[in-house]
Design an enzyme around this catalytic site. Structure first.
Site, mmCIF file in Angstrom:
data_model
loop_
_atom_site.group_PDB
_atom_site.id
_atom_site.type_symbol
_atom_site.label_atom_id
_atom_site.label_comp_id
_atom_site.label_asym_id
_atom_site.label_seq_id
_atom_site.Cartn_x
_atom_site.Cartn_y
_atom_site.Cartn_z
ATOM 1 N N GLN A 94 0.521 -1.078 -0.057
ATOM 2 C CA GLN A 94 0.180 0.038 -0.631
ATOM 3 C C GLN A 94 0.940 1.161 0.210
ATOM 4 O OE1 GLN A 94 -2.871 -0.305 2.895
ATOM 5 N NE2 GLN A 94 -3.794 2.063 3.366
ATOM 6 N N GLN A 100 1.635 -10.359 11.145
ATOM 7 C CA GLN A 100 2.778 -9.345 9.810
ATOM 8 C C GLN A 100 1.393 -7.820 10.660
ATOM 9 O OE1 GLN A 100 1.553 -8.177 6.596
ATOM 10 N NE2 GLN A 100 2.697 -9.288 5.167
#
Length: 308
Positions: A11, A246
């Site tokens: 992102q 994560q």
């Protein structure tokens, strides 16, 4: 023949128009966008190709990025190019899982849609932030974060001289000031909607695990490198746990690339919007080959690999 790794951005690289030329020119790429539209209940084509603000909102961005990068992947796969390893940065790890046949795209895009919503809603706006630290050693930054009161830590080990810290607004501010006082010349606040990859997102990671439990992961047909520990993964058994971790853990991209180079990878092919990962790899090791595929014309760069 040298070993090849496919790598996928995270992102932050998104933009209106990403993947559009692949959509318009290749049926296998078009099918990826159409599948996302059908599964998610909104037009992925409109989100990615028409001017809008939603493309920069996490709950939409992540599914859009996964779709655009997979559309490029499908065309590259159709050319007969197969990697020896796959790797992705943060969200890009899901593209790596698709390329490694751990998840189908259809499964991945639905998981990522939920991941984006969970991350967007994890921390109220204004409570968390991130900052890029340039030109400082990672051990030094780690120590400053450890000595700072509140929640702040390293979110991304991108490449030598570029590390991102994340956490509570005040803690990130204090750590940034401490770094500057001790000689770091550039600490840049980032325009983000949350403190990604910090302990503040641990609850989102736990909820993501519940989402992941709704899909069956297969053993990777192609080994991939996990963000959390920079280890090469060849079995499905721990993948869900690693993906859940994560969300609130450091992304060890620099260490992951170093690991792949140790394994004999000499060519890295980045697929997706932007050139961020290609830039990181060049700073990690100048001796490897880096190819970036973002536009249809970039496919020309792959001819040498195809002919090998």
């Amino acid at each position: 023949m040298s070993k090849v790794a496919f790598m996928f951005p995270g992102q932050g690289s998104q933009y209106v128009g990403m993947g559009q030329d692949f959509y318009e020119q290749f049926e296998e790429s078009k099918e990826v966008f159409e599948s996302a539209t059908k599964l998610l209940g909104f037009s992925m084509e409109e989100l990615c190709f028409e001017e809008n603000e939603q493309i920069h909102i996490t709950e939409y961005t992540q599914a859009a990025m996964l779709t655009a990068s997979t559309a490029i992947l499908r065309k590259v796969e159709s050319m007969g190019i197969k990697p020896d390893y796959t790797i992705g940065l943060s969200l890009g790890e899901y593209n790596a899982l698709v390329a490694s046949k751990v998840l189908s795209f259809e499964e991945a895009v639905q998981v990522v849609r939920q991941r984006g919503i969970l991350m967007q809603n994890a921390v109220p706006v204004g409570l968390g932030t991130m900052a890029a630290v340039l030109g400082a050693k990672k051990e030094f930054i780690e120590q400053v974060c450890e000595d700072t009161e509140g929640i702040v830590g390293i979110a991304n080990y991108n490449c030598p001289g570029q590390i991102v810290i994340s956490g509570e607004v005040e803690a990130v501010k204090q750590a940034s000031e401490a770094l500057k006082e001790q000689g770091v010349k550039r600490v840049i606040p980032l325009k983000v909607s949350g403190p990604f990859h910090s302990k503040m997102l641990e609850q989102a990671g736990q909820k993501l695990l519940e989402v992941l439990d709704t899909v069956e992961l297969k053993n990777p047909e192609i080994p991939y490198v996990a963000n959390v520990n920079a280890q090469i993964i060849t079995k499905a058994q721990r993948i869900k746990e690693l993906l859940a971790q994560q969300v609130a853990s450091s992304v060890r991209f620099e260490q992951s690339i170093e690991r792949l180079i140790e394994e004999g990878v000499t060519t890295f092919i980045e697929m997706g919007p932007g050139k961020t990962l290609s830039g990181f790899v060049k700073k990690i090791n100048r001796n490897v080959n880096v190819i970036q595929i973002e536009k249809v014309e970039d496919l020309e760069k792959l001819k040498e690999i195809v002919s090998c």
